[in-house]
Design a protein around this motif. Structure first.
Motif, PDB file in Angstrom:
ATOM      1  N   ASP A   1      48.336  30.287  24.791  1.00 53.44           N
ATOM      2  CA  ASP A   1      48.419  28.906  25.258  1.00 53.44           C
ATOM      3  C   ASP A   1      47.889  28.797  26.684  1.00 53.44           C
ATOM      4  N   ASN A   2      47.466  27.589  27.066  1.00 56.27           N
ATOM      5  CA  ASN A   2      47.045  27.357  28.450  1.00 56.27           C
ATOM      6  C   ASN A   2      48.201  27.644  29.399  1.00 56.27           C
ATOM      7  N   GLY A   3      47.886  28.310  30.499  1.00 54.89           N
ATOM      8  CA  GLY A   3      48.896  28.596  31.508  1.00 54.89           C
ATOM      9  C   GLY A   3      49.703  29.851  31.259  1.00 54.89           C
ATOM     10  N   THR A   4      49.385  30.617  30.202  1.00 53.05           N
ATOM     11  CA  THR A   4      50.173  31.825  29.917  1.00 53.05           C
ATOM     12  C   THR A   4      49.750  33.014  30.770  1.00 53.05           C
ATOM     13  N   GLY A   5      48.552  32.961  31.380  1.00 54.67           N
ATOM     14  CA  GLY A   5      48.146  34.048  32.264  1.00 54.67           C
ATOM     15  C   GLY A   5      46.927  34.819  31.826  1.00 54.67           C
ATOM     16  N   LYS A   6      46.093  34.250  30.961  1.00 50.26           N
ATOM     17  CA  LYS A   6      44.934  34.978  30.444  1.00 50.26           C
ATOM     18  C   LYS A   6      43.930  35.309  31.562  1.00 50.26           C
ATOM     19  N   THR A   7      43.611  34.300  32.382  1.00 57.40           N
ATOM     20  CA  THR A   7      42.662  34.539  33.475  1.00 57.40           C
ATOM     21  C   THR A   7      43.243  35.493  34.502  1.00 57.40           C
ATOM     22  N   THR A   8      44.540  35.370  34.770  1.00 59.10           N
ATOM     23  CA  THR A   8      45.193  36.284  35.715  1.00 59.10           C
ATOM     24  C   THR A   8      45.100  37.722  35.218  1.00 59.10           C
ATOM     25  N   LEU A   9      45.307  37.930  33.912  1.00 58.97           N
ATOM     26  CA  LEU A   9      45.206  39.274  33.359  1.00 58.97           C
ATOM     27  C   LEU A   9      43.780  39.809  33.489  1.00 58.97           C
ATOM     28  N   LEU A  10      42.785  38.952  33.285  1.00 62.46           N
ATOM     29  CA  LEU A  10      41.397  39.388  33.479  1.00 62.46           C
ATOM     30  C   LEU A  10      41.191  39.935  34.887  1.00 62.46           C
ATOM     31  N   ARG A  11      41.716  39.230  35.864  1.00 58.45           N
ATOM     32  CA  ARG A  11      41.551  39.652  37.268  1.00 58.45           C
ATOM     33  C   ARG A  11      42.250  40.982  37.519  1.00 58.45           C
ATOM     34  N   VAL A  12      43.400  41.175  36.873  1.00 55.70           N
ATOM     35  CA  VAL A  12      44.095  42.460  36.998  1.00 55.70           C
ATOM     36  C   VAL A  12      43.269  43.575  36.358  1.00 55.70           C
ATOM     37  N   MET A  13      42.699  43.309  35.196  1.00 56.60           N
ATOM     38  CA  MET A  13      41.908  44.317  34.487  1.00 56.60           C
ATOM     39  C   MET A  13      40.640  44.690  35.249  1.00 56.60           C
ATOM     40  N   MET A  14      40.114  43.752  36.036  1.00 59.07           N
ATOM     41  CA  MET A  14      38.914  44.037  36.826  1.00 59.07           C
ATOM     42  C   MET A  14      39.238  44.644  38.194  1.00 59.07           C
ATOM     43  N   GLY A  15      40.535  44.746  38.522  1.00 66.23           N
ATOM     44  CA  GLY A  15      40.913  45.319  39.807  1.00 66.23           C
ATOM     45  C   GLY A  15      40.897  44.320  40.941  1.00 66.23           C
ATOM     46  N   ALA A  16      40.695  43.025  40.637  1.00 64.74           N
ATOM     47  CA  ALA A  16      40.666  41.996  41.679  1.00 64.74           C
ATOM     48  C   ALA A  16      42.072  41.566  42.082  1.00 64.74           C
ATOM     49  N   LEU A  17      43.064  41.901  41.286  1.00 66.98           N
ATOM     50  CA  LEU A  17      44.456  41.535  41.549  1.00 66.98           C
ATOM     51  C   LEU A  17      45.336  42.714  41.161  1.00 66.98           C
ATOM     52  N   LYS A  18      46.266  43.075  42.052  1.00 66.36           N
ATOM     53  CA  LYS A  18      47.149  44.208  41.764  1.00 66.36           C
ATOM     54  C   LYS A  18      48.264  43.779  40.823  1.00 66.36           C
ATOM     55  N   PRO A  19      48.621  44.633  39.852  1.00 65.76           N
ATOM     56  CA  PRO A  19      49.744  44.296  38.969  1.00 65.76           C
ATOM     57  C   PRO A  19      51.061  44.376  39.724  1.00 65.76           C
ATOM     58  N   THR A  20      52.058  43.644  39.234  1.00 63.62           N
ATOM     59  CA  THR A  20      53.391  43.699  39.844  1.00 63.62           C
ATOM     60  C   THR A  20      54.021  45.071  39.620  1.00 63.62           C
ATOM     61  N   GLU A  21      53.816  45.612  38.443  1.00 69.10           N
ATOM     62  CA  GLU A  21      54.312  46.945  38.098  1.00 69.10           C
ATOM     63  C   GLU A  21      53.221  47.670  37.319  1.00 69.10           C
ATOM     64  N   GLY A  22      53.314  48.997  37.252  1.00 73.23           N
ATOM     65  CA  GLY A  22      52.353  49.791  36.510  1.00 73.23           C
ATOM     66  C   GLY A  22      51.050  49.942  37.272  1.00 73.23           C
ATOM     67  N   ASN A  23      50.057  50.489  36.620  1.00 75.37           N
ATOM     68  CA  ASN A  23      48.778  50.679  37.295  1.00 75.37           C
ATOM     69  C   ASN A  23      47.597  50.518  36.344  1.00 75.37           C
ATOM     70  N   VAL A  24      46.456  50.146  36.905  1.00 78.23           N
ATOM     71  CA  VAL A  24      45.207  49.961  36.177  1.00 78.23           C
ATOM     72  C   VAL A  24      44.217  50.992  36.699  1.00 78.23           C
ATOM     73  N   VAL A  25      43.597  51.737  35.781  1.00 79.58           N
ATOM     74  CA  VAL A  25      42.612  52.752  36.143  1.00 79.58           C
ATOM     75  C   VAL A  25      41.245  52.299  35.656  1.00 79.58           C
ATOM     76  N   LEU A  26      40.293  52.185  36.581  1.00 76.51           N
ATOM     77  CA  LEU A  26      38.917  51.845  36.234  1.00 76.51           C
ATOM     78  C   LEU A  26      38.047  53.092  36.347  1.00 76.51           C
ATOM     79  N   GLY A  27      37.155  53.276  35.368  1.00 75.94           N
ATOM     80  CA  GLY A  27      36.239  54.401  35.420  1.00 75.94           C
ATOM     81  C   GLY A  27      35.296  54.269  36.604  1.00 75.94           C
ATOM     82  N   LYS A  28      34.861  55.390  37.157  1.00 80.54           N
ATOM     83  CA  LYS A  28      34.006  55.330  38.352  1.00 80.54           C
ATOM     84  C   LYS A  28      32.643  54.714  38.041  1.00 80.54           C
ATOM     85  N   ASN A  29      32.244  54.699  36.752  1.00 86.84           N
ATOM     86  CA  ASN A  29      30.966  54.093  36.372  1.00 86.84           C
ATOM     87  C   ASN A  29      31.117  52.660  35.844  1.00 86.84           C
ATOM     88  N   THR A  30      32.362  52.143  35.832  1.00 91.96           N
ATOM     89  CA  THR A  30      32.587  50.806  35.284  1.00 91.96           C
ATOM     90  C   THR A  30      31.972  49.737  36.178  1.00 91.96           C
TER      91      THR A  30
END
Length: 636
Positions: free
Chosen positions: A354-383
């Motif tokens: 649904d609109n407002g559930t956080g889809k765009t926010t999750l995209l930003r977390v997955m790209m490393g543009a926004l830090k997650p509140t908990e846990g961690n995101v690992v991006l490959g060095k060639n990504t």
């Protein structure tokens, strides 16, 4: 019964002819879809039919007394009104009828006036109210507002975003129930659940005629009974929905190609005859020459213009994106709770919710543009990301199309091919004149094409698309789908376009509320099947404890038999290899559903695999439960 008839409508803007000799009639209760490339004149024709714009030439005739409702891309609402009042604006006839009924009823109670005439007036007003939809339409307004995503009907229109205002305007049109509704891109800014509600409403509850200008191919396929296409100023009509339109259009184009081939062959033979003839001409030969000249002067059919999208996928390592127990909070709301997943090369992940559930926010977390509140995101060095955001904010509105894409370059490398920037833009249907236009003067679809051209001109291995289908015509959507099929990298796609997800996605990441985000292998249709099975299983599990119970107090547990029988010991010794086989089968089917090639062949294959996956999971779960039961019995 014909509601509206257009005869030889003509419209031009400057030196560009948009509509040329358009003839169209719309019958009562008819459901029409209108398609065409961006800039072909769809919105212009919709405005003319709605009376919001005049044609340069031609005539428009409406049946006497009919009402026409029009949803424009930029609706005009009073910013000082609340949403309920604005949405009730289409109920003028209903209000007039209810006020008339109340006034006549008051006269009857007081015994004033001509009794027979008053009773006739009261009956006429009651009949009009029934025709408008009944006595309780004000509650219907709140209900429709809620369905289109306006939860608070008292919110002031001036405080709403552009997308939210369109929803209020859509609600106003739906509750008004006009004889003819003309909807220009009604699904823009709506989430999937709201689009599916709108689809059901138009099919089951809307009684008037309908003209849909939309790029939502699934909506077209499920709602419309006739599809119209504007192509180079001409209007073509095809029976059926979007799928029928594709088949019929392919036949029309094949016929046109055959006719052109025949014309060229006849012309070639006639010209050969002409060159062999002596200079003295008979009357008969002069007539033949005249026919040759007429045939030679006839213009060949114009081929369909389709944007040619292409990009370069750079090599990625084994690690692309990994998420470990990721939680995301924003504004005190927990959008994502404990999400663990990874992306592999070739994965095309559709993100829905649904609109407002956080889809765009999750995209930003997955790209490393926004830090997650908990846990961690690992991006490959060639990504390397190529990111198309919803607002197309990376475009400079004051710069030209050429300068936005060139960014100081004169040539662009796409794969192994080096292109001049002008040639690259021509592939995306921007001619020399359009390349010098400022981006601020472009339509929404043209802006989207410029944004795609810009991000695809840089090497990347992860394409991130946030609502890519907004404003794009169906031809460009098809080109984008083909690009993603051929793309060697990974894709993250937030979209409400179900047809797009059915064709492109290899997995669906669904926001299911309260921070629960679940990944389902397969495309949109597979997701619906798996989600339905999961919901049914949850419902069954909730019912199970209550089944057969007459009292609130649960029955006393039975004494567990201690020790295993000989047969159970044999069963226990053989069950673990069976569990491993069942788990392997689950992994095998999931891998097939994740494989992009699964969707390139038989579309029914995905549905078959979804059923196989559900059966394999059920088998593995049953074996695991039996193993746990036997182990518990063994321990006494």
């Amino acid at each position: 019964m014909t509601l509206i008839t257009a005869v030889e409508l003509h419209k031009r803007f400057g030196d560009r002819v948009v509509l040329e000799k358009i003839d169209l009639s719309i019958a009562a209760s008819e459901r029409l879809g209108l398609v065409g490339i961006n800039g072909s004149g769809k919105s212009t024709l919709a405005k003319i039919l709605a009376g919001a714009e005049d044609p340069d030439n031609g005539s428009l005739a409406l049946r006497r007394g009919i009402s026409v409702g029009y949803l424009s891309q930029t609706p005009n609402l009073d910013p000082t009104q609340d949403a309920r009042t604005a949405a009730s604006g289409g109920l003028g006839g209903w209000r007039e009828a209810t006020e008339r009924h109340a006034a006549v009823s008051a006269l009857l109670e007081r015994g004033e006036g001509d009794l027979e005439a008053l009773l006739a007036d009261q009956a006429a007003a009651a009949q009009a109210i029934d025709q408008f939809g009944g006595w309780d339409l004000e509650h219907e307004v709140d209900a429709v507002l809620g369905h289109v995503g306006i939860a608070d009907p008292t919110v002031i229109v001036g405080t709403l975003s552009g997308g939210e205002r369109r929803r209020v305007a859509l609600a106003r049109l739906l509750v008004a129930q006009p004889d003819l509704a003309i909807l220009d891109e009604p699904t823009n800014h709506l989430d999937v659940r709201t689009i599916e509600w709108l689809e059901r409403y138009l099919v089951d509850r809307f009684n008037g005629a309908l003209l849909l200008v939309t790029h939502d191919r699934m909506l077209l396929d499920r709602v419309v009974t006739r599809t119209l296409e504007i192509d180079h100023g001409e209007l073509f009509s095809y029976a059926g929905g979007y799928g029928d339109y594709l088949e019929s259009k392919a036949e029309r184009m094949a016929h046109a190609a055959r006719a052109e081939s025949n014309r060229r062959n006849i012309l070639r033979r006639e010209l050969e005859w002409l060159r062999r003839q002596p200079k003295a001409r008979t009357g008969k030969s002069k007539a033949r020459i005249s026919r040759i000249e007429t045939m030679a002067s006839k213009a060949a059919p114009i081929g369909e213009q389709t944007a040619e999208l292409s990009g370069s996928a750079t090599r990625s390592g084994k690690t692309i994106i990994e998420m470990h127990d990721v939680a995301v909070e924003l504004g005190g709301r927990r959008l994502v709770d404990s999400l663990t997943m990874s992306m592999s090369p070739g994965n095309r992940l559709g993100i829905v919710g649904d609109n407002g559930t956080g889809k765009t926010t999750l995209l930003r977390v997955m790209m490393g543009a926004l830090k997650p509140t908990e846990g961690n995101v690992v991006l490959g060095k060639n990504t390397r990301f190529a990111y198309l955001d919803q607002a197309r904010s990376r475009l400079d509105d004051n710069a030209t199309v050429y300068n936005n894409v060139a960014e100081g370059r004169s040539r662009i490398t796409i794969g192994k091919q080096e292109l001049d920037v002008r040639s690259y833009l021509e592939r995306l249907l921007f001619d020399t004149r359009q390349q010098q236009q400022r981006v601020e003067s472009l339509s929404g679809g043209e802006r989207a094409r410029v944004a795609l051209a810009k991000i695809l001109s840089h090497p990347a291995n992860v394409v991130v698309l946030d609502e890519p289908t907004n404003d794009l015509d169906v031809a460009t959507l098809g080109a984008l789908e083909e690009l993603l099929f051929d793309w060697g990298g990974t894709c993250l796609i937030v979209t409400h376009d179900r047809w797009f997800l059915d064709r492109v996605a290899t997995a669906i990441l669904a926001f299911e509320g309260d921070g629960k985000v679940v990944r389902y292998e397969g495309n949109w249709t597979t997701y619906l099947s798996l989600r339905g099975q999961a919901t049914a299983a949850e419902t069954e599990a909730e019912k199970e404890p209550r089944r057969g119970s007459k009292a609130a107090t649960p029955p006393a547990p039975k004494a567990s038999p201690k020790g295993l029988t000989y047969a159970e010991r044999i069963e226990l010794s053989e069950i673990e290899p069976k569990i491993e086989q069942a788990d392997a089968r689950v992994s095998q089917v999931e891998a097939q559903l994740s494989d992009p090639t699964t969707y390139a062949g038989d579309p029914d294959r995905a549905r078959v695999l979804a059923d196989e996956l559900a059966a394999a999971r059920a088998d593995a779960e049953s074996l695991t439960e039996r193993w746990a039961e036997l182990e518990a019995k063994l321990e006494g």
